[in-house]
Design an enzyme around this catalytic site. Structure first.
Site, PDB file in Angstrom:
ATOM      1  N   HIS A 291     -83.134 -42.966-116.117  1.00  0.00           N
ATOM      2  CA  HIS A 291     -83.452 -43.965-117.139  1.00  0.00           C
ATOM      3  C   HIS A 291     -84.069 -45.225-116.554  1.00  0.00           C
ATOM      4  O   HIS A 291     -84.660 -46.019-117.292  1.00  0.00           O
ATOM      5  CB  HIS A 291     -82.192 -44.313-117.933  1.00  0.00           C
TER       6      HIS A 291
ATOM      7  N   ASP B 298     -88.498 -52.243-115.503  1.00  0.00           N
ATOM      8  CA  ASP B 298     -87.624 -51.559-116.449  1.00  0.00           C
ATOM      9  C   ASP B 298     -88.089 -50.129-116.620  1.00  0.00           C
ATOM     10  O   ASP B 298     -89.306 -49.870-116.634  1.00  0.00           O
ATOM     11  CB  ASP B 298     -87.638 -52.264-117.813  1.00  0.00           C
TER      12      ASP B 298
END
Length: 461
Positions: free
Chosen positions: A155, A363
């Site tokens: 992730h 991110d």
């Protein structure tokens, strides 16, 4: 149909297992709608870590958990996972704290996870492992004779070989990652960086179609970006905009424009730069004085990691400086909250915000960017200001894309967003909304599980 077994470091708490669950539970709800097993850490500590499993059920889903000892939690979770892997994978090598004992505990805990999980799985199960805490899990499952298809999804970002090689024992960890049958990444950039590591650190050819062969084992590397149910979130935002708490926000704004940021309190999110950028907006573009307020929600996390404690003190200071320099007796320009706010409440806040500020230093994806877009009123939408280093930027090109290290560039983008004509805002939003409706939580689950199964997998049947 094969049973889906989800494995994550932390299993959703009892309070988060119902229809209001957030985070990973929301993303995976489609593939678990017919039931399945979710395995991982309970979130509780015990005198010692062992493979004894506690099982409970909510609806059709079984939740199986084990406890960690306090020392294993400190070395595995606080230590190697979040003081070495997390900063490295977010391109912060200067923050990496490597300790050989922590690494050995990381392996030991994964070995215990594997032993506990192996006792629960059935021959036809599809096992889907999530995130950087569990990179060695497939390796240890194979050592126990588990032959099920096992997939892994990261992730967070991945890094190129030149950076991964900074980490001691990186080659060993990379080989363990390649014990999975499928390895998934959020973006094509992260996928290319993984291939770069395999090519340069393991001396394995990656320029062929299909799986990469590492230690005689085929591993298929794919990019399967995570998404949200945009239309459902849009409906929720429309409802939430009329809630009691949203009306309180309206009243407090007194007609001012709202800039909103929502993040965990984490050094990867670029919050110090963002606070500085808002101060520069007020310094350089005086027309916004008294006419705009910035609300930053930054829920505290990993409070036992020293770097996070330092970050909170720094943000407290910066928020005070911005408000001390610019506030009036009836206007607090920067509102800073370090507790969580429910996803439903945030949906209404997003809809009211003229600017969505999403500027992480790195991110994996950042679903706040997609939620902000989904929440907008299509007839009078706000504008997304997005870091070029968020995974979402690979697709959401109609946002105002900025370098999160340049506070002046962020300030200029906020000014552009606040002054953007309605026609341009609508045109940008229409294209962004179309994109987030195409890449959803459902397509994420479908695409990854199809790759893992080796054929079409329809999560909606």
């Amino acid at each position: 149909m094969a049973r889906i077994v989800i494995v994550s470091n932390r299993v959703p708490s009892s309070a988060a297992r119902g229809p209001q669950a957030g985070g990973l539970a929301v993303a995976l709800k489609d593939c678990l709608k017919d039931g399945g097993l979710w395995f991982g850490w309970s979130g509780e500590t015990a005198p010692q870590t062992c493979a004894d499993v506690k099982i409970g059920s909510v609806g059709k889903i079984d939740f199986a958990t084990i406890d960690l000892s306090r020392e294993d939690y400190r070395q595995f979770y606080v230590g190697f996972a979040n003081s070495a892997l997390w900063p490295l994978l977010h391109f912060q090598p200067g923050l990496v704290e490597f300790d050989r004992a922590h690494f050995e505990t990381y392996l030991s805990v994964n070995r215990i996870y594997a032993r506990a999980l192996a006792a629960l799985i059935e021959p036809t199960d599809l096992i889907w492992v999530h995130d950087y805490h569990l990179i060695p899990l497939a390796y240890f499952l194979r050592a126990l004779g588990v032959e099920n298809r096992v997939g892994f999804f990261l992730h967070v970002p991945f890094v190129p070989a030149s950076l991964l090689s900074v980490l001691p024992r990186a080659e060993k960890l990379l080989r363990m990652l390649c014990a999975f049958d499928v390895v998934g990444f959020q973006t094509h950039e992260h996928l290319r960086d993984f291939e770069d590591c395999v090519r340069n650190m393991l001396n394995v050819t990656t320029d062929v179609a299909g799986p990469i062969i590492v230690d005689n084992h085929p591993v298929l590397a794919i990019a399967t970006p995570i998404g949200i149910d945009a239309r459902s979130f849009a409906r929720q935002a429309k409802r939430s905009a009329h809630s009691r708490v949203a009306k309180r926000l309206d009243e407090s704004m007194q007609g001012r424009a709202l800039i909103i940021g929502v993040d965990r309190l984490d050094y990867s999110k670029g919050l110090p730069n963002r606070f500085d950028a808002f101060g520069r907006l007020l310094d350089r573009f005086s027309e916004h004085r008294l006419k705009v307020s910035y609300l930053q929600v930054a829920a505290r996390s990993r409070e036992d990691v020293a770097e996070y404690q330092r970050l909170k003190r720094d943000l407290d200071r910066r928020a005070g400086e911005v408000n001390g320099r610019h506030a009036e007796f009836d206007w607090v320009p920067l509102r800073y909250i370090t507790r969580a706010i429910s996803r439903a409440t945030l949906a209404g806040f997003y809809r009211k915000a003229r600017v969505g500020l999403v500027t992480p230093l790195r991110d994996g994806m950042n679903l706040v960017a997609k939620e902000y877009v989904a929440a907008q009123d299509p007839d009078d939408p706000g504008v997304l200001v997005l870091s070029r280093f968020a995974g979402a930027a690979e697709d959401l090109t109609e946002a105002l894309i900025v370098n999160p290290l340049d506070a002046d560039e962020i300030a200029e983008a906020m000014h552009q967003a606040l002054t953007m004509p309605r026609a341009e805002r609508k045109a940008r939003h229409e294209k962004l909304f179309e994109k987030i409706c195409q890449t959803t939580a459902t397509t994420y689950c479908r695409d990854f599980l199809s790759a893992l199964l080796g054929g079409p997998y329809d999560v909606l049947t």
